[in-house]
Design an enzyme around this catalytic site. Sequence first.
Site, short mmCIF file in Angstrom:
data_model
loop_
_atom_site.label_atom_id
_atom_site.label_comp_id
_atom_site.label_asym_id
_atom_site.label_seq_id
_atom_site.Cartn_x
_atom_site.Cartn_y
_atom_site.Cartn_z
CB CYS A 5 -9.43 -6.71 2.00
SG CYS A 5 -11.17 -6.93 2.31
CB CYS A 40 -11.39 -9.90 1.63
SG CYS A 40 -11.93 -8.37 0.86
#
Lengths: 195, 150
Positions: free
Chosen positions: A74, A71
């Site tokens: 993230c 991700c």
Amino acid sequence: MKTLKSLVIIAGATLAFLFSCSSSTTVGAVRPVKDRKPAPDFTLKDASGANVRLSDYRGKVVLLNFWATWCGPCKMEIPWFIEFQQQFKDQGFTVLGVAMDDEGWEAVKPYVTERKVNYRVLLGDDAVSTRYGGVDSLPTTFVIDQQGRIASAHVGLIGKNEYLGEIQTLLGIKQNVSARLVPGAVDVYAASANQ
Amino acid sequence: MFRLALCLALSMSTLPAQINKPVNITPPEPLVAKAGATVDQTLNLSVREGFHVNSDKPKDEYIIPIKLTWTGGPLETRQVTYPKAEEIKVGDQQLTVFSGSFLIKTQFHVADGAPKGTVTVNGKLRYQACNSEMCLRPITVDIPLTVTIE
């Protein structure tokens, strides 16, 4: 005909509202105490195999971050969380990372080591994800107060200073004005993604 | 304040339904082929505006690539061809992605002694999608393909 016209107007208004909302969802900044719900408790394992229970952190402000190694947004946040952990760990604060990688520790451990993550990372599962509303989108982050209640929830990337402000508010620390003048990284991220 | 509350209520209730299926896959047309022949199949995909899916050859080892696989039936998968990926920079990360509408082509070879009749080949498409603010968990979608051997 009149009913159809009304329906079209209502649908149009609803769509206008939806498109005026950002795709990332922030539920309040820090919610008033009366509006805070208990954070669902869970037990997950950390990289050493030890069981970690969320309720063991009662008395601390916890930034509970659901993330994954695949991700991108993230990964933008992780350096901020490392910084928060370093800055506030002695003031009753901790970050707990919950990795949602299907490949488990095989994917997570090397990343955590490589990035020198200084807070506890746990391996998430579907049961915990369900307790927190499904967590289909990452990052999803909850800031939990000293009494174990959810003070704020964020789906998607938000600015570093928004987290900083919430942590400082919950810790009862006067906010650093100069820190709040730094441009939000979310803007930098969104701009680069649109290149 | 009212607008914020309404936005939150609407986004909390409708966002998952809106974004959990960021890729629309057109069901493939049935294939007709002769035993021993080579046939091509094209899969049409469309990524929701604002989202992208990782390409088949991401630059970062942690990124989950798109992957189409086929199993079952008397068809051998000779080659799966993905389009040329676009390069974008997200934060400090260089990504190769697909967005908008794109095609994935598969070349099948029908076994020489394949019996006549209709069979179903099971396709599986695994992908992982993101937009500029969030990523969705990887998903695997079943794609049944009807093949008639003449």
